[in-house]
Write an enzyme that holds these catalytic residues in place. Structure first.
Site, PDB file in Angstrom:
ATOM      1  N   LYS A 101      -8.044  52.854  44.207  1.00 24.36           N
ATOM      2  CA  LYS A 101      -7.603  52.506  45.566  1.00 24.36           C
ATOM      3  C   LYS A 101      -8.059  53.616  46.498  1.00 24.36           C
ATOM      4  CE  LYS A 101      -3.539  49.584  45.076  1.00 24.36           C
ATOM      5  NZ  LYS A 101      -2.076  49.485  45.281  1.00 24.36           N
TER       6      LYS A 101
ATOM      7  N   ARG B 159     -23.188  50.634  51.129  1.00 23.76           N
ATOM      8  CA  ARG B 159     -22.413  49.601  50.398  1.00 23.76           C
ATOM      9  C   ARG B 159     -21.922  50.072  49.033  1.00 23.76           C
ATOM     10  NH1 ARG B 159     -26.556  46.205  52.500  1.00 23.76           N
ATOM     11  NH2 ARG B 159     -25.816  45.278  54.443  1.00 23.76           N
TER      12      ARG B 159
ATOM     13  N   ASN C  69       3.953  50.116  43.060  1.00 24.01           N
ATOM     14  CA  ASN C  69       4.411  50.351  44.431  1.00 24.01           C
ATOM     15  C   ASN C  69       5.929  50.411  44.536  1.00 24.01           C
ATOM     16  OD1 ASN C  69       2.570  50.707  46.657  1.00 24.01           O
ATOM     17  ND2 ASN C  69       1.582  48.878  45.860  1.00 24.01           N
TER      18      ASN C  69
ATOM     19  N   LYS D 101      -0.624  54.466  34.104  1.00 23.37           N
ATOM     20  CA  LYS D 101      -1.381  53.919  35.236  1.00 23.37           C
ATOM     21  C   LYS D 101      -2.674  53.262  34.762  1.00 23.37           C
ATOM     22  CE  LYS D 101      -2.827  54.155  39.877  1.00 23.37           C
ATOM     23  NZ  LYS D 101      -2.831  54.763  41.177  1.00 23.37           N
TER      24      LYS D 101
ATOM     25  N   HIS E 298       4.203  62.312  51.186  1.00 25.19           N
ATOM     26  CA  HIS E 298       4.223  60.968  50.611  1.00 25.19           C
ATOM     27  C   HIS E 298       5.235  60.886  49.455  1.00 25.19           C
ATOM     28  CE1 HIS E 298       2.840  57.094  49.186  1.00 25.19           C
ATOM     29  NE2 HIS E 298       2.590  57.612  48.001  1.00 25.19           N
TER      30      HIS E 298
ATOM     31  N   HIS F 133       7.688  51.919  47.521  1.00 32.08           N
ATOM     32  CA  HIS F 133       6.675  52.199  48.538  1.00 32.08           C
ATOM     33  C   HIS F 133       6.817  51.341  49.805  1.00 32.08           C
ATOM     34  CE1 HIS F 133       4.962  54.583  45.378  1.00 32.08           C
ATOM     35  NE2 HIS F 133       3.859  54.856  46.043  1.00 32.08           N
TER      36      HIS F 133
ATOM     37  N   ARG G 249      -0.038  45.067  39.078  1.00 33.62           N
ATOM     38  CA  ARG G 249      -0.350  46.391  39.636  1.00 33.62           C
ATOM     39  C   ARG G 249       0.607  46.734  40.776  1.00 33.62           C
ATOM     40  NH1 ARG G 249      -5.995  49.546  41.135  1.00 33.62           N
ATOM     41  NH2 ARG G 249      -4.911  51.332  41.995  1.00 33.62           N
TER      42      ARG G 249
ATOM     43  N   HIS H 297       6.277  53.795  52.751  1.00 33.86           N
ATOM     44  CA  HIS H 297       5.180  53.722  53.723  1.00 33.86           C
ATOM     45  C   HIS H 297       5.731  53.546  55.140  1.00 33.86           C
ATOM     46  CE1 HIS H 297       1.950  52.475  50.509  1.00 33.86           C
ATOM     47  NE2 HIS H 297       2.170  53.777  50.543  1.00 33.86           N
TER      48      HIS H 297
ATOM     49  N   GLU I  85      -4.821  44.251  42.005  1.00 37.84           N
ATOM     50  CA  GLU I  85      -3.440  43.939  42.409  1.00 37.84           C
ATOM     51  C   GLU I  85      -3.215  42.464  42.720  1.00 37.84           C
ATOM     52  OE1 GLU I  85      -1.578  47.211  44.493  1.00 37.84           O
ATOM     53  OE2 GLU I  85      -0.337  45.777  45.570  1.00 37.84           O
TER      54      GLU I  85
ATOM     55  N   GLU J 146       6.121  60.554  41.803  1.00 38.09           N
ATOM     56  CA  GLU J 146       5.292  59.490  41.212  1.00 38.09           C
ATOM     57  C   GLU J 146       5.398  59.506  39.681  1.00 38.09           C
ATOM     58  OE1 GLU J 146       4.107  57.273  43.213  1.00 38.09           O
ATOM     59  OE2 GLU J 146       3.087  58.123  44.964  1.00 38.09           O
TER      60      GLU J 146
HETATM   61  P1  NAD Z   1      -2.429  66.083  49.926  1.00 35.87           P
HETATM   62  O1  NAD Z   1      -3.724  65.564  49.519  1.00 35.87           O
HETATM   63  O2  NAD Z   1      -2.121  66.191  51.382  1.00 35.87           O
HETATM   64  O3  NAD Z   1      -2.220  67.516  49.248  1.00 35.87           O
HETATM   65  C1  NAD Z   1      -1.041  68.202  49.471  1.00 35.87           C
HETATM   66  C2  NAD Z   1      -1.281  69.628  50.001  1.00 35.87           C
HETATM   67  O4  NAD Z   1      -1.663  70.469  48.924  1.00 35.87           O
HETATM   68  C3  NAD Z   1      -2.390  69.739  51.017  1.00 35.87           C
HETATM   69  O5  NAD Z   1      -2.040  70.692  51.979  1.00 35.87           O
HETATM   70  C4  NAD Z   1      -3.582  70.228  50.184  1.00 35.87           C
HETATM   71  O6  NAD Z   1      -4.555  70.897  50.948  1.00 35.87           O
HETATM   72  C5  NAD Z   1      -2.881  71.150  49.235  1.00 35.87           C
HETATM   73  N1  NAD Z   1      -3.528  71.374  47.949  1.00 35.87           N
HETATM   74  C6  NAD Z   1      -4.190  70.492  47.183  1.00 35.87           C
HETATM   75  N2  NAD Z   1      -4.475  71.035  45.996  1.00 35.87           N
HETATM   76  C7  NAD Z   1      -4.012  72.308  46.014  1.00 35.87           C
HETATM   77  C8  NAD Z   1      -4.004  73.357  45.068  1.00 35.87           C
HETATM   78  N3  NAD Z   1      -4.441  73.183  43.825  1.00 35.87           N
HETATM   79  N4  NAD Z   1      -3.466  74.535  45.451  1.00 35.87           N
HETATM   80  C9  NAD Z   1      -2.944  74.696  46.695  1.00 35.87           C
HETATM   81  N5  NAD Z   1      -2.885  73.726  47.618  1.00 35.87           N
HETATM   82  C10 NAD Z   1      -3.419  72.538  47.264  1.00 35.87           C
HETATM   83  O7  NAD Z   1      -1.225  65.213  49.295  1.00 35.87           O
HETATM   84  P2  NAD Z   1      -1.055  64.490  47.887  1.00 35.87           P
HETATM   85  O8  NAD Z   1       0.399  64.485  47.652  1.00 35.87           O
HETATM   86  O9  NAD Z   1      -1.951  65.035  46.869  1.00 35.87           O
HETATM   87  O10 NAD Z   1      -1.549  63.002  48.179  1.00 35.87           O
HETATM   88  C11 NAD Z   1      -0.852  62.152  49.056  1.00 35.87           C
HETATM   89  C12 NAD Z   1      -1.775  61.026  49.466  1.00 35.87           C
HETATM   90  O11 NAD Z   1      -2.139  60.271  48.313  1.00 35.87           O
HETATM   91  C13 NAD Z   1      -1.147  60.064  50.446  1.00 35.87           C
HETATM   92  O12 NAD Z   1      -2.037  59.812  51.489  1.00 35.87           O
HETATM   93  C14 NAD Z   1      -0.911  58.823  49.625  1.00 35.87           C
HETATM   94  O13 NAD Z   1      -0.961  57.655  50.399  1.00 35.87           O
HETATM   95  C15 NAD Z   1      -2.053  58.896  48.654  1.00 35.87           C
HETATM   96  N6  NAD Z   1      -1.859  58.125  47.413  1.00 35.87           N
HETATM   97  C16 NAD Z   1      -2.871  57.325  47.013  1.00 35.87           C
HETATM   98  C17 NAD Z   1      -2.756  56.615  45.845  1.00 35.87           C
HETATM   99  C18 NAD Z   1      -3.905  55.783  45.357  1.00 35.87           C
HETATM  100  O14 NAD Z   1      -3.732  55.057  44.379  1.00 35.87           O
HETATM  101  N7  NAD Z   1      -5.062  55.874  45.960  1.00 35.87           N
HETATM  102  C19 NAD Z   1      -1.581  56.726  45.072  1.00 35.87           C
HETATM  103  C20 NAD Z   1      -0.574  57.574  45.505  1.00 35.87           C
HETATM  104  C21 NAD Z   1      -0.716  58.284  46.691  1.00 35.87           C
HETATM  105  N1  GLY Z   2      -0.359  53.837  43.763  1.00 38.50           N
HETATM  106  C1  GLY Z   2      -0.395  52.420  43.614  1.00 38.50           C
HETATM  107  C2  GLY Z   2      -1.622  51.897  42.954  1.00 38.50           C
HETATM  108  O1  GLY Z   2      -2.524  52.628  42.635  1.00 38.50           O
HETATM  109  O2  GLY Z   2      -1.728  50.725  42.752  1.00 38.50           O
END
Ligand code: NAD
Ligand code: GLY
Length: 357
Positions: free
Chosen positions: A143, A121, A245, A227, A265, A248, A241, A252, A237, A185
């Site tokens: 998130k 939990r 998006n 942020k 993304h 998005h 917040r 999405h 949200e 972003e």
């Molecule tokens: P990702 O995590 O897939 O990373 C991108 C690529 O880079 C991958 O192949 C990874 O292995 C590689 N990588 C990571 N760090 C590296 C480094 N330093 N050197 C070499 N390669 C490296 O993609 P991302 O763009 O980081 O994240 C996208 C995800 O984040 C999506 O799933 C999206 O929905 C999510 N997201 C979440 C939030 C949130 O608030 N939680 C906000 C925005 C996006």
């Molecule tokens: N990326 C949108 C949020 O964190 O709310």
């Protein structure tokens, strides 16, 4: 080495610092003191672990460090990956006083955070983001979650980290395409809340693409500031917040229709922001400036060729839908966004047509 910069996400008892600087994984930061318990699990992936797991472990000399490396990619952002992390926590006999550390991009961070939210939990969680996108956005705000075959991020929880440790040196190994995706972003933060930052991005976009260290540090710092302020005011949200998006609802749906991982993304967000700008009643040249900056960042300004009806249907799974009505983040001007339902289906159809769909 310059001193790291620290920001605070202000959430009362769950407040936490964001530390931004170079060389933090190389021992310039006392990570151990932020851990709960005598052991921890580092969740990374097959790409990032060979690059940075050893350095991270060196920062935890007095802890039992377990680790798991997920397969790389958005298509592995699934419940199966969450289960594999939980299996690892169980087989290592960890208890509630353990810490899950995410080492990687947004995919690793979202999955690991959700596993930390579910295990017993909720156990302590630390984000060590290594992509630009994760450093400017996903590691901050709590998130966490995974995708469902019918919709992006449909399964998840709010679970705040107790620390976000951003070592900007990790960007050295990041592929160019991923750097550009992170810039989407960054641009979003300027568009929705800071016209001055947007102007700074217009002037400095080439320096950012050339990985100028000072420019990247400023973009990361200002994005985290924006942020952190939004999250501190509306953690779960209930209101503003949702402005984070921007673009998005389209993005999405693009990711879901194409198949997770086909477009990054950040690329989907870029095309989505152009569509959301088109849907907004915003005066020119502001709309053109947004499109031009996205293009200058080497990001797509149009969605991929796809079935418009399928995309429109996928948008119905957006988490902002209320009473079966889509709600979009729209713009009044650069730096000023709002959540609106004041769009007509015919205007939405026109946005689709302008986007070549
Ligand atoms: P990702 O995590 O897939 O990373 C991108 C690529 O880079 C991958 O192949 C990874 O292995 C590689 N990588 C990571 N760090 C590296 C480094 N330093 N050197 C070499 N390669 C490296 O993609 P991302 O763009 O980081 O994240 C996208 C995800 O984040 C999506 O799933 C999206 O929905 C999510 N997201 C979440 C939030 C949130 O608030 N939680 C906000 C925005 C996006
Ligand atoms: N990326 C949108 C949020 O964190 O709310």
């Amino acid at each position: 080495m310059t001193e790291p910069r620290t920001l605070e996400v202000d959430l009362g008892a769950r407040s936490y610092p964001i530390i931004i600087g170079g060389g933090l994984l190389g021992g310039a930061f006392d990570l151990s003191s932020h851990l709960v318990g005598s052991d921890c699990l580092v969740v990374s992936n097959e790409t990032v672990a060979p690059l940075y797991l050893k350095s991270l472990k060196k920062n935890l000399p007095d802890r039992a460090v377990h680790s798991i490396n997920l397969k790389d990619g958005e298509s592995f952002k699934t419940m199966a990956s969450v289960e594999s992390i939980i299996d690892c926590l169980v087989s290592a006999h960890t208890n509630r006083d353990t810490t899950v550390i995410a080492l990687g991009g947004g995919v690793v961070g979202d999955i690991a955070g959700f596993a930390a939210a579910c295990y017993m939990r909720g156990v302590a969680f630390i984000q060590v983001p290594t992509t630009l996108l994760a450093q400017v956005d996903s590691s901050v705000g709590g998130k966490t979650g995974v995708n469902h075959p019918d919709g992006k991020n449909l399964i998840g929880a709010f679970h705040q980290p107790r620390l976000v440790l951003i070592d900007t040196d990790t960007l050295v190994t990041l592929p160019d395409r991923e750097l550009r995706a992170g810039l989407a972003e960054v641009i979003k933060h300027g568009v929705i809340s800071d016209a001055e930052f947007f102007e700074w991005l217009e002037v400095n976009i080439d320096a950012l693409l050339a990985r100028d260290a000072d420019a990247l540090a400023h973009a990361i710092h200002r994005s985290c500031e924006i942020k952190a302020a939004v999250v501190s005011a509306d953690e779960q949200e209930k209101g503003n917040r949702a402005l984070l998006n921007f673009g998005h609802t389209f993005a999405h749906a693009i990711e879901n229709c194409l198949g997770y991982g086909e477009w990054l993304h950040g690329e989907a967000v870029a095309a989505g922001m152009v569509m959301a700008t088109d849907l907004s009643d915003i005066e020119q040249p502001a709309g053109e400036r947004i499109r031009d900056l996205i293009a200058a960042a080497g990001l797509p300004v149009l969605p991929p060729a796809m079935d418009a009806k399928k995309l429109r249907a996928a948008m119905e799974m957006d988490k902002k839908v209320r009473a079966k009505r889509l709600r979009f983040v729209l713009l009044k001007s650069i730096g000023e966004a709002y959540i609106g339902t004041d769009y007509s289906e015919s205007l939405l159809n026109k946005v689709f047509q302008n986007a070549g769909l």
